[in-house]
Every structure is written in C-alpha cells, then in structure tokens.
Design a protein around this motif. Structure first.
Motif, PDB file in Angstrom:
ATOM      1  N   VAL A   1       1.017  -1.001   0.250  1.00  0.00           N
ATOM      2  CA  VAL A   1       0.009  -0.313   0.032  1.00  0.00           C
ATOM      3  C   VAL A   1       1.073   1.421  -0.145  1.00  0.00           C
ATOM      4  O   VAL A   1       2.078   1.044   0.142  1.00  0.00           O
ATOM      5  CB  VAL A   1      -0.862   0.019   1.452  1.00  0.00           C
ATOM      6  CG1 VAL A   1      -1.945  -0.989   0.913  1.00  0.00           C
ATOM      7  CG2 VAL A   1      -0.353  -0.180   2.225  1.00  0.00           C
ATOM      8  N   ALA A   2       0.393   2.775  -1.130  1.00  0.00           N
ATOM      9  CA  ALA A   2       1.517   3.565  -0.054  1.00  0.00           C
ATOM     10  C   ALA A   2       1.567   4.291   1.018  1.00  0.00           C
ATOM     11  O   ALA A   2       0.144   4.258   1.600  1.00  0.00           O
ATOM     12  CB  ALA A   2       0.236   4.321  -1.619  1.00  0.00           C
ATOM     13  N   ILE A   3       2.275   5.563   1.264  1.00  0.00           N
ATOM     14  CA  ILE A   3       1.867   5.676   2.712  1.00  0.00           C
ATOM     15  C   ILE A   3       2.311   7.083   2.194  1.00  0.00           C
ATOM     16  O   ILE A   3       2.856   7.616   1.049  1.00  0.00           O
ATOM     17  CB  ILE A   3       3.306   5.571   2.921  1.00  0.00           C
ATOM     18  CG1 ILE A   3       3.642   4.009   3.174  1.00  0.00           C
ATOM     19  CG2 ILE A   3       3.612   5.687   4.107  1.00  0.00           C
ATOM     20  CD1 ILE A   3       4.861   3.337   3.575  1.00  0.00           C
ATOM     21  N   PRO A   4       1.589   8.703   2.550  1.00  0.00           N
ATOM     22  CA  PRO A   4       1.467   9.636   2.650  1.00  0.00           C
ATOM     23  C   PRO A   4       3.344  10.047   2.280  1.00  0.00           C
ATOM     24  O   PRO A   4       3.421   9.948   3.501  1.00  0.00           O
ATOM     25  CB  PRO A   4       0.522  10.295   3.675  1.00  0.00           C
ATOM     26  CG  PRO A   4      -0.527   8.941   3.833  1.00  0.00           C
ATOM     27  CD  PRO A   4       0.483   7.990   3.837  1.00  0.00           C
ATOM     28  N   THR A   5       3.400  11.254   1.156  1.00  0.00           N
ATOM     29  CA  THR A   5       4.765  11.598   1.322  1.00  0.00           C
ATOM     30  C   THR A   5       4.445  12.874   1.868  1.00  0.00           C
ATOM     31  O   THR A   5       3.104  13.564   0.624  1.00  0.00           O
ATOM     32  CB  THR A   5       5.403  10.468   0.583  1.00  0.00           C
ATOM     33  OG1 THR A   5       7.200  11.956   0.309  1.00  0.00           O
ATOM     34  CG2 THR A   5       5.156  10.991  -0.882  1.00  0.00           C
ATOM     35  N   SER A   6       5.012  13.974   1.926  1.00  0.00           N
ATOM     36  CA  SER A   6       5.938  14.801   1.649  1.00  0.00           C
ATOM     37  C   SER A   6       6.180  15.546   0.899  1.00  0.00           C
ATOM     38  O   SER A   6       6.756  17.161   0.913  1.00  0.00           O
ATOM     39  CB  SER A   6       5.488  16.138   2.847  1.00  0.00           C
ATOM     40  OG  SER A   6       6.659  15.738   3.618  1.00  0.00           O
ATOM     41  N   GLN A   7       6.966  14.614  -0.025  1.00  0.00           N
ATOM     42  CA  GLN A   7       8.350  15.301  -1.187  1.00  0.00           C
ATOM     43  C   GLN A   7       7.021  16.592  -1.688  1.00  0.00           C
ATOM     44  O   GLN A   7       6.349  15.979  -2.808  1.00  0.00           O
ATOM     45  CB  GLN A   7       8.432  13.992  -1.571  1.00  0.00           C
ATOM     46  CG  GLN A   7       9.375  13.017  -0.732  1.00  0.00           C
ATOM     47  CD  GLN A   7       9.926  11.594  -1.334  1.00  0.00           C
ATOM     48  OE1 GLN A   7      11.050  11.819  -2.170  1.00  0.00           O
ATOM     49  NE2 GLN A   7       9.456  10.706  -1.021  1.00  0.00           N
ATOM     50  N   ALA A   8       8.309  17.303  -2.142  1.00  0.00           N
ATOM     51  CA  ALA A   8       8.230  17.603  -3.787  1.00  0.00           C
ATOM     52  C   ALA A   8       7.815  17.179  -5.060  1.00  0.00           C
ATOM     53  O   ALA A   8       8.503  16.066  -4.876  1.00  0.00           O
ATOM     54  CB  ALA A   8       8.589  18.710  -3.748  1.00  0.00           C
ATOM     55  N   LYS A   9       6.597  17.597  -5.622  1.00  0.00           N
ATOM     56  CA  LYS A   9       7.019  17.192  -7.227  1.00  0.00           C
ATOM     57  C   LYS A   9       8.335  17.160  -7.975  1.00  0.00           C
ATOM     58  O   LYS A   9       8.219  18.576  -7.854  1.00  0.00           O
ATOM     59  CB  LYS A   9       5.740  17.504  -7.823  1.00  0.00           C
ATOM     60  CG  LYS A   9       4.526  17.236  -7.342  1.00  0.00           C
ATOM     61  CD  LYS A   9       3.083  18.159  -7.798  1.00  0.00           C
ATOM     62  CE  LYS A   9       1.917  17.773  -7.940  1.00  0.00           C
ATOM     63  NZ  LYS A   9       1.305  18.363  -8.458  1.00  0.00           N
ATOM     64  N   LYS A  10       8.476  16.177  -8.779  1.00  0.00           N
ATOM     65  CA  LYS A  10       9.563  16.003  -9.569  1.00  0.00           C
ATOM     66  C   LYS A  10       9.350  16.594 -11.307  1.00  0.00           C
ATOM     67  O   LYS A  10       7.867  15.956 -11.480  1.00  0.00           O
ATOM     68  CB  LYS A  10       9.983  14.440  -9.364  1.00  0.00           C
ATOM     69  CG  LYS A  10      11.349  15.013 -10.443  1.00  0.00           C
ATOM     70  CD  LYS A  10      12.046  12.648 -10.246  1.00  0.00           C
ATOM     71  CE  LYS A  10      13.395  13.383 -11.118  1.00  0.00           C
ATOM     72  NZ  LYS A  10      14.408  12.341 -11.677  1.00  0.00           N
ATOM     73  N   GLN A  11      10.557  17.759 -11.714  1.00  0.00           N
ATOM     74  CA  GLN A  11      10.166  18.152 -12.937  1.00  0.00           C
ATOM     75  C   GLN A  11      10.770  17.492 -13.947  1.00  0.00           C
ATOM     76  O   GLN A  11      12.121  17.058 -13.461  1.00  0.00           O
ATOM     77  CB  GLN A  11      10.749  19.723 -12.757  1.00  0.00           C
ATOM     78  CG  GLN A  11       9.799  21.056 -11.868  1.00  0.00           C
ATOM     79  CD  GLN A  11       8.742  21.013 -12.046  1.00  0.00           C
ATOM     80  OE1 GLN A  11       7.946  21.108 -13.050  1.00  0.00           O
ATOM     81  NE2 GLN A  11       7.955  20.836 -10.425  1.00  0.00           N
ATOM     82  N   LEU A  12       9.834  16.991 -14.784  1.00  0.00           N
ATOM     83  CA  LEU A  12      10.351  16.163 -15.845  1.00  0.00           C
ATOM     84  C   LEU A  12      10.490  17.084 -17.623  1.00  0.00           C
ATOM     85  O   LEU A  12       9.564  17.831 -17.803  1.00  0.00           O
ATOM     86  CB  LEU A  12       9.696  14.963 -16.046  1.00  0.00           C
ATOM     87  CG  LEU A  12       9.983  14.489 -14.473  1.00  0.00           C
ATOM     88  CD1 LEU A  12       9.259  12.529 -14.827  1.00  0.00           C
ATOM     89  CD2 LEU A  12      11.417  13.474 -14.264  1.00  0.00           C
ATOM     90  N   PRO A  13      11.046  16.874 -18.286  1.00  0.00           N
ATOM     91  CA  PRO A  13      11.232  17.100 -19.476  1.00  0.00           C
ATOM     92  C   PRO A  13       9.782  16.400 -20.028  1.00  0.00           C
ATOM     93  O   PRO A  13       9.401  15.820 -19.767  1.00  0.00           O
ATOM     94  CB  PRO A  13      12.251  17.331 -19.771  1.00  0.00           C
ATOM     95  CG  PRO A  13      12.975  15.838 -20.005  1.00  0.00           C
ATOM     96  CD  PRO A  13      12.326  15.768 -18.121  1.00  0.00           C
ATOM     97  N   SER A  14       9.596  17.578 -21.623  1.00  0.00           N
ATOM     98  CA  SER A  14       8.162  16.981 -22.529  1.00  0.00           C
ATOM     99  C   SER A  14       9.276  16.213 -22.555  1.00  0.00           C
ATOM    100  O   SER A  14      10.416  15.249 -22.906  1.00  0.00           O
ATOM    101  CB  SER A  14       7.930  18.037 -23.419  1.00  0.00           C
ATOM    102  OG  SER A  14       8.820  18.199 -24.652  1.00  0.00           O
ATOM    103  N   THR A  15       8.411  14.905 -23.660  1.00  0.00           N
ATOM    104  CA  THR A  15       8.564  13.560 -23.968  1.00  0.00           C
ATOM    105  C   THR A  15       9.652  13.724 -25.381  1.00  0.00           C
ATOM    106  O   THR A  15      10.229  12.659 -25.859  1.00  0.00           O
ATOM    107  CB  THR A  15       7.016  12.229 -24.564  1.00  0.00           C
ATOM    108  OG1 THR A  15       6.593  12.616 -23.676  1.00  0.00           O
ATOM    109  CG2 THR A  15       7.878  11.603 -25.724  1.00  0.00           C
ATOM    110  N   GLN A  16       9.228  14.751 -26.372  1.00  0.00           N
ATOM    111  CA  GLN A  16      10.463  15.644 -27.336  1.00  0.00           C
ATOM    112  C   GLN A  16      11.969  15.771 -26.604  1.00  0.00           C
ATOM    113  O   GLN A  16      11.924  15.129 -27.700  1.00  0.00           O
ATOM    114  CB  GLN A  16       9.085  16.520 -28.419  1.00  0.00           C
ATOM    115  CG  GLN A  16      10.579  16.775 -29.488  1.00  0.00           C
ATOM    116  CD  GLN A  16      10.231  16.181 -30.941  1.00  0.00           C
ATOM    117  OE1 GLN A  16       9.003  15.781 -30.515  1.00  0.00           O
ATOM    118  NE2 GLN A  16      10.801  15.290 -30.816  1.00  0.00           N
TER     119      GLN A  16
END
Length: 448
Positions: A361-376
């Motif tokens: 099961v998933a555990i709540p986390t306060s980590q910031a979202k990770k920025q990812l580039p576009s597929t292109q």
C-alpha cells in the motif's frame, strides 16, 4: 445468627451474583468467539481475493479524456484512475458486440481525437473473452472473441457509446449498451480532469505512444514492502502433507526446491524466483488461454499488493504474459524485476518468474513533485547521445523503484521516463551515461 455468619452469607451471595453478571458479559462479548470468527473471516477474505484477482490484473492501465482543449491523461493521487473508473462503470451492461470494421488510418486518427471521449488503454492487446469474464458485472452471452487494446467511451450524448479498438490492426467493434448510468462517471471526470497531464498520441516506429507535450511535474511515492521467504511460496506452490517430501539444496547463489518434477529456484542475489511445473502442459497458443492460465497461476501466489498489479505485455513466441506493479496509474521499473510477475504456459508446462519483494500500500509523503521534460525533449537528448529513432521500442512515464536494504520495509518511487531499447527498460538518464550511450554519436532524425 452471628454477625460473622451473616457477613459470610452476604459475601457468598454477592460473589455468585457477580459471577453470573461476568458470565453473561463474557457470553455476549464477540471476543469470546475470536478464534472461530477469525478463521471464518480469513477464509472469506481469501476466497474473495482469489475470485477478484483477474479483475484487478486485467484493468486498463491508462485513462485519457479528449475534449475541445486537447487530450489529458488522468492521474489520481494515491489511487489508480483506471481502477476508480472500473468501479464506477462495473455495473454497466453490454447487450451486444457488433461486427468488426477495419478503420482507415485517418478514421482511426479522428476517433482518437474525438471530443468528449474517455479512452482507456491496456498495456498490450487483450482478448474480449478474457475481458468479458472480468470487467463488467454481467458478461455478454455468445460474444465473439477478438483482440483489442483500447476502450473508447463517447460521452457527447445522453447515452454513452462504447467502441473497442486494436491500435495496430485498426480493427474496431462497437458495443450496444443497456444499463449505463453516467452520473457517477461524469462526477469522477469533473474531479480529475483539471489535474490531468496534457498529452498527444503519436506513432513512433509504428507504435502509438503517449507524448507529454510540455514539461510535467509528478509526485514521488513511498510504498510499504511485502517481503516473503522462499518457504512461503514453497508452501503455496508445492503443497505436501510431508515437509520431508520437498528436497532443498544450495548451488552458488541459488536455493533449489524440488517435489518430484516440480522445481522452485530462488536467486539470493536478486530475490527473484523461478517456478516450473512440467505437468501443467498447454497445447493452445491462443492469447485467451495464455491470459486465463496466467491469472490462475498468479492467484496461487496470494500476493498482498495484487490491486496495484496490472497486465503489462505479451510475448507471442514464448507465450509469456507479463504483469507489473503500478502507482498512480504509472508502471514501476527497477533493475531486479521487483513487482513483476511473468508466466508462460506451453506444451513444456508452466513457468513462472516473480520476486520475493512486492509492494502493498502507498504511504503519504510530503516530497515535492519532480520536474520532468517533455517527451520530445527526451527524444532530442537521446538523439544527441547517438540513439537512432529506429532503436527506440517504447518510451513511457513511470516510477523507478530504487533497491533497498534487506531490512527496509519501505521503498521510494521516483518518477522518470523509461525507454525500451533492445527489449530492456531503463531510465532515459541511464541511457545517456557514457557507458551505455552508443559509440557512433551523431544527429539523427526524430519524430516531430
């Protein structure tokens, strides 16, 4: 009567009354029946879990909504969008499956961009027979068997319309719906559409792939880990009334358990298990048979995180069916095949590969979202590193399961793009490192 005698009689009477009161309370207390009720509950849970596993395994893996403003992929925090949609429309009734029609390339493109449609896709083609037995509450009777990988639900009218499509062959069939209330589905879409990731579906080397049209931000995850021993699976897969009947021996990094011709081999370095039962031979080469046999085989593993595992792929030559763990509707990858189950049912018997370590099961986390580039942008970086477009078999958004120590009960999942080259999935940044990038670097043409 002496005072002491009176006191004794009163005391005895009070003790008897208290005894009766406590006896009544004990008899009324459900905990008295704890052992009996626990045994009964356990059996019910196991039976329900075994019968429901196929429904979890064959749930679509991705959900998209196409509107006038474009297409978005639906991602729900701490849950699977396709799973939630399945629960919402499970009681819909299919009345009839109509004749197949092969769409032209332009007709398929128009269908994929049709406004006000919910589109659900599988990791690989499924057969309607396997789907029909699990997805909706009431299966269609006397339905034809065919392959498809996409469900398109047209929501533009007062009644939904369902089309089943196989992207590669462009074969499609429409379905006649009976009971199909829209209120629950519309409410779910209203809640999840605003946070959807903008996407386009494009063909790369002949295969439709999801392109994220701009930079995206994806939440990391943490999951509880279910760690079992080889003996746990020996007891499930090689049941015997005498423990001495199972022979075990060590050979290098491998622990080998045998019961007659049945063998279970554990690689202690990777915690990956291979199970072989030559008696369970299958002559049919049909995909429906492969899916049905794989579901039955996985049910025997009694995995705790089965609700997060979905059908991921099928290799026709070896008849290998692959299932993979998902988080937030995105596949999970690592270097040790944790969270992956593969089955193969052939004339040589059943072979199954799986890991001792699986997510629960998933555990709540306060980590910031990770920025990812576009597929292109990812494809441009791969091109700069020297990878020809023709070498890229697939590219998808997913999570990386970082190997943990043996004592860890929690795993961290980091979002990344995963690129398949030569049948192997790696994070795109791994392909860009000097030891993996091809020697013949240079500019190559990539899809626009």
């Amino acid at each position: 009567m002496k005072l002491s005698g009176l006191i004794l009689r009163v005391s005895l009477t009070a003790m008897v009354l208290l005894s009766l009161v406590f006896s009544a309370l004990i008899w009324r207390n459900p905990s008295r029946l704890g052992r009996t009720e626990t045994d009964s509950t356990l059996k019910t849970t196991q039976a329900t879990g075994a019968s429901a596993q196929a429904a979890y395994l064959l749930v679509p893996t991705s959900a998209y909504y196409q509107a006038a403003g474009g297409k978005v992929q639906l991602l729900q925090p701490d849950a699977s969008s396709t799973g939630q949609i399945h629960e919402t429309i499970h009681d819909w009734q299919l009345k009839k499956i109509n004749r197949s029609v092969q769409l032209s390339t332009s007709a398929l493109a128009a269908l994929l961009t049709q406004q006000e449609t919910l589109q659900l896709t599988f990791g690989a083609p499924v057969t309607f027979k396997a789907f029909n037995a699990n997805y909706f509450a009431t299966p269609v009777k006397n339905a034809p068997d065919f392959q498809f990988n996409r469900m398109i639900i047209d929501l533009s009218g007062s009644k939904p319309k369902l089309t089943l499509v196989e992207d590669n062959t462009r074969m499609s069939r429409t379905a006649t719906l009976g009971k199909a209330p829209l209120a629950g589905l519309q409410a779910y879409l209203k809640k999840t559409r605003p946070s959807g990731l903008p996407v386009q579906e494009k063909r790369l080397n002949g295969k439709l792939m999801t392109f994220y049209t701009q930079g995206i931000a994806v939440s990391p995850y943490a999951f509880l880990l279910d760690q079992q021993t080889a003996n746990h699976f020996v007891s499930l897969l090689m049941p015997t009334t005498s423990t001495a009947a199972v022979d075990s021996r060590e050979l290098g990094d491998e622990s080998i358990y045998t019961l007659g011709d049945v063998r279970l081999t554990l690689n202690s370095s990777s915690n990956v298990v291979q199970f072989e039962d030559p008696a369970k031979t299958v002559a049919s080469k049909a995909l429906t048979t492969a899916l049905t046999k794989s579901e039955a085989a996985i049910a025997k593993l009694n995995l705790q995180g089965i609700t997060a595992m979905h059908y991921f792929g099928y290799e026709k030559g070896s008849r290998t069916v692959s299932y993979r763990s998902y988080a937030q509707g995105l596949p999970i990858f690592n270097n040790l095949d944790n969270g992956v189950v593969q089955t193969s049912s052939t004339s040589s018997g059943l072979t199954m590969n799986f890991s001792l370590d699986n997510l629960t099961v998933a555990i709540p986390t306060s980590q910031a979202k990770k920025q990812l580039p576009s597929t292109q942008q990812v494809l441009s970086e791969l091109a700069t590193a020297g990878y020809a477009q023709s070498t890229i078999q697939n590219i998808c958004l997913g999570y990386y399961w970082r190997p943990q120590t043996a004592s860890s009960q929690v795993v961290d999942l980091t979002p990344s793009y995963f690129v398949e080259i030569n049948g192997q999935y790696r994070r795109y940044t791994e392909w860009l490192t000097p030891d993996t990038a091809p020697a013949n670097r240079g500019a190559v043409q990539i899809i626009q």
